[in-house]
Design a protein around this motif. Structure first.
Motif, short mmCIF file in Angstrom:
data_model
loop_
_atom_site.label_atom_id
_atom_site.label_comp_id
_atom_site.label_asym_id
_atom_site.label_seq_id
_atom_site.Cartn_x
_atom_site.Cartn_y
_atom_site.Cartn_z
N THR A 64 -9.37 9.03 24.48
CA THR A 64 -7.97 8.76 24.85
C THR A 64 -7.35 7.94 23.75
O THR A 64 -7.91 6.94 23.32
N SER A 66 -3.54 6.41 22.44
CA SER A 66 -2.15 6.12 22.81
C SER A 66 -1.41 5.69 21.56
O SER A 66 -1.80 4.70 20.93
N HIS A 68 2.27 4.62 19.73
CA HIS A 68 3.68 4.23 19.83
C HIS A 68 4.30 4.40 18.45
O HIS A 68 3.81 3.82 17.47
N VAL A 85 -11.88 -3.09 18.51
CA VAL A 85 -11.52 -4.01 19.60
C VAL A 85 -12.74 -4.33 20.44
O VAL A 85 -12.97 -5.47 20.81
N THR A 93 -13.55 0.96 21.66
CA THR A 93 -12.09 0.91 21.62
C THR A 93 -11.64 0.34 20.28
O THR A 93 -12.22 -0.63 19.78
N GLN A 95 -8.11 -0.03 17.33
CA GLN A 95 -6.67 -0.04 17.10
C GLN A 95 -6.44 0.36 15.66
O GLN A 95 -7.26 0.06 14.79
N ARG A 112 1.58 2.69 15.66
CA ARG A 112 0.41 1.90 16.06
C ARG A 112 -0.28 2.63 17.20
O ARG A 112 0.37 3.14 18.11
N LEU A 114 -3.73 2.64 20.05
CA LEU A 114 -4.91 2.10 20.72
C LEU A 114 -5.71 3.29 21.19
O LEU A 114 -5.13 4.24 21.74
N ALA A 115 -7.02 3.26 21.01
CA ALA A 115 -7.81 4.44 21.35
C ALA A 115 -9.20 4.06 21.80
O ALA A 115 -9.77 3.07 21.35
N SER A 116 -9.74 4.87 22.71
CA SER A 116 -11.13 4.73 23.12
C SER A 116 -11.88 5.99 22.70
O SER A 116 -11.45 7.11 23.00
N THR A 228 0.35 9.84 24.45
CA THR A 228 -1.05 9.57 24.79
C THR A 228 -1.77 10.90 25.01
O THR A 228 -1.28 11.76 25.74
N SER B 66 0.97 1.33 27.58
CA SER B 66 -0.36 1.95 27.50
C SER B 66 -1.40 0.85 27.50
O SER B 66 -1.39 -0.02 26.61
N HIS B 68 -5.52 -0.20 27.60
CA HIS B 68 -6.93 0.16 27.48
C HIS B 68 -7.75 -0.98 28.07
O HIS B 68 -7.62 -2.13 27.65
N LEU B 70 -11.02 -3.04 28.78
CA LEU B 70 -12.18 -3.31 27.93
C LEU B 70 -13.37 -3.86 28.72
O LEU B 70 -14.48 -3.35 28.61
N GLU B 109 -11.96 -10.54 25.59
CA GLU B 109 -10.78 -9.70 25.83
C GLU B 109 -11.04 -8.76 26.99
O GLU B 109 -12.06 -8.07 27.05
N ARG B 112 -6.11 -4.58 26.52
CA ARG B 112 -5.13 -4.62 25.45
C ARG B 112 -4.07 -3.57 25.75
O ARG B 112 -4.39 -2.46 26.17
N LEU B 114 -0.23 -1.67 24.47
CA LEU B 114 0.89 -1.41 23.57
C LEU B 114 2.03 -0.94 24.46
O LEU B 114 1.83 -0.11 25.34
N VAL B 225 -10.36 3.72 32.15
CA VAL B 225 -10.54 3.54 30.71
C VAL B 225 -9.18 3.22 30.09
O VAL B 225 -9.05 2.27 29.32
N GLU B 226 -8.19 4.02 30.46
CA GLU B 226 -6.85 3.87 29.87
C GLU B 226 -5.82 4.28 30.91
O GLU B 226 -6.03 5.24 31.65
N LEU B 274 -7.05 7.82 32.42
CA LEU B 274 -8.37 8.43 32.26
C LEU B 274 -9.36 7.45 32.84
O LEU B 274 -9.36 6.26 32.50
#
Lengths: 280, 280
Positions: A64, A66, A68, A85, A93, A95, A112, A114-116, A228, B66, B68, B70, B109, B112, B114, B225-226, B274
């Motif tokens: 996944t 996301s 922006h 992250v 995860t 960024q 920018r 964010l992803a897993s 996303t 969005s 995520h 953690l 954390e 996170r 965005l 997850v997200e 997800l």
């Protein structure tokens, strides 16, 4: 892997190559070959960021991601800065940001994300789905960029030469001044040089069709605010089917939901974006 | 605005209050009142982050956010660190992270995000939608936490006391051992103390119903997850209708698409997450 180990035998792999400059920092060159009118396509940019993150994180595949979108990207040099992250056993995860350079050399952030990330190949085979592939005419009854009526995006769009998109006849009314009024776009999708799909190219695929707003009778630019994408399965070789749906255009914004199906009839990606609606 | 100006007259406002500690840094207290079994609800956490970002950014309302997830959050102190990514005329983009403290005092954390924020009240009134409100039984035919059969999540879930959720009869089979097999959950939604909905509480609403996996016959935890949420319109006062749909459970993951409709029959929020599918 960094650029040296990517076999840049396809246009997509060549133009999404990234070069490790320092830990977590990658140089890239945004190709003019993936522009729509003058802007660089958002899905192409996402694939670049996705490649850098897949190199930086311990897991290879975007599950996944996301994004922006901050400022319009232009062809030319760029730098991608990545950050880990969190790392876990099955998912990591990260960024990443893509920057270009202002005239005075300062960095300007374009996107920018964010992803897993995970390992698609280690997932169990179980599938319990009620989703069905989009209703699509056979590919020889669909319309490509070289067919008449010519379903081209107004203005010069270099990306059309990189893609093999065949629009379903029910979704090409906009090209002849007769939009259906439905917020739907469906097409067969491939890369023009026949490179097979993979998780990275799916990030391009979800944002590569003409916008649904064309079939709603709206012309002009539909800039993405946020996109996303979930990659659900490694795609099988062969053509993909993509459907994009807009249900709610309100307050000057619209959502676009994309589904991508592979040649083995599996739902390989789902995405949703929020975009600004064209004024026209 | 910081805590001092929030009228904490509702449970939701009291428990999502944040206190400015330093520029962009907010202290918060995760309330034990919003837990499912032992974990703090993901939508409640999103509302906390959303409040901090709405204070930090020049625009007040989350348009797309969005998140995520953690590590699991627990009741107790937390700190939210926000960053302005870009400010524009109609939209600002920001990032925020929520941290808690390990035994040795180091920050861990949890989430996170965005997000792009705007002014909902300045949007034009135009609506061109093909979306329709979910088919829902009248509220007096739906099932709340105090009705039999008792649609309660196994284990002690304090959050059920904060919410007024009335599940549609077609979606409560799981509570009596007869799940429908369909990935659907629909409910009337309100806060137990009758606080009216607003953009922040919508961030809670999209992740507050029992998971669709219960109606698929799967028990146990469905960790997010997200989760990405689009707030499309300021909700009118009164009860909300929420529908959540899962179409594709595959490879140990599933998506949950939520729609929230207000008492004026407007689609006020759309979200997709997800999540990991339960094993059972």
């Amino acid at each position: 892997m960094s650029t040296s180990s990517i076999e840049a035998t396809s246009e997509f792999d060549r133009d999404t190559a990234v070069t490790l400059r320092a830990p977590g920092v990658y140089d890239a060159e945004l190709s003019a070959g993936w522009t729509i009118i003058q802007a660089v396509n958002g899905g192409y940019l996402l694939a670049l960021l996705g490649r850098a993150l897949g190199d930086h994180l311990p897991h290879p595949d975007p599950f996944t991601i996301s994004a922006h979108y901050l400022t319009p990207s232009v062809p030319g040099p760029a730098v991608i800065r990545t950050e880990t992250v969190r790392t876990g056993r099955t998912l990591s995860t990260g960024q990443a940001s893509l920057f270009q350079y202002a005239e005075d050399g300062t960095e300007v952030e374009r996107i920018r994300v964010l992803a897993s990330y995970g390992h698609l190949d280690t997932l169990p085979d179980d599938v319990r789905t009620t989703a069905t592939p989009p209703a699509m005419a056979p590919v020889d009854q669909c319309f490509g960029a070289s067919d008449g009526p010519t379903p081209q995006i107004p203005g010069s769009s270099a990306i059309t030469e990189r893609l093999d998109i065949r629009l379903d006849p029910a979704c090409v009314g906009w090209a002849v001044g007769a939009p259906s009024g439905k917020g739907e776009m469906r097409a067969w999708f491939g890369l023009a040089d026949a490179r097979d799909p993979d998780p990275l190219s799916l990030l391009l695929t979800v944002d590569a069709l003409p916008p649904t707003s064309f079939e709603l009778g709206l012309k002009g630019w539909t800039p993405t605010v946020e996109l996303t994408t979930h990659v659900r399965c490694r795609p099988a070789p062969g053509p993909l089917r993509v459907s994009i749906t807009t249900r709610n255009l309100a307050g000057g914004f619209l959502e676009e939901d994309a589904e991508v199906w592979d040649s083995a009839d599996r739902l390989v990606a789902q995405s949703r974006q929020l975009a600004r609606a064209p004024r026209g």
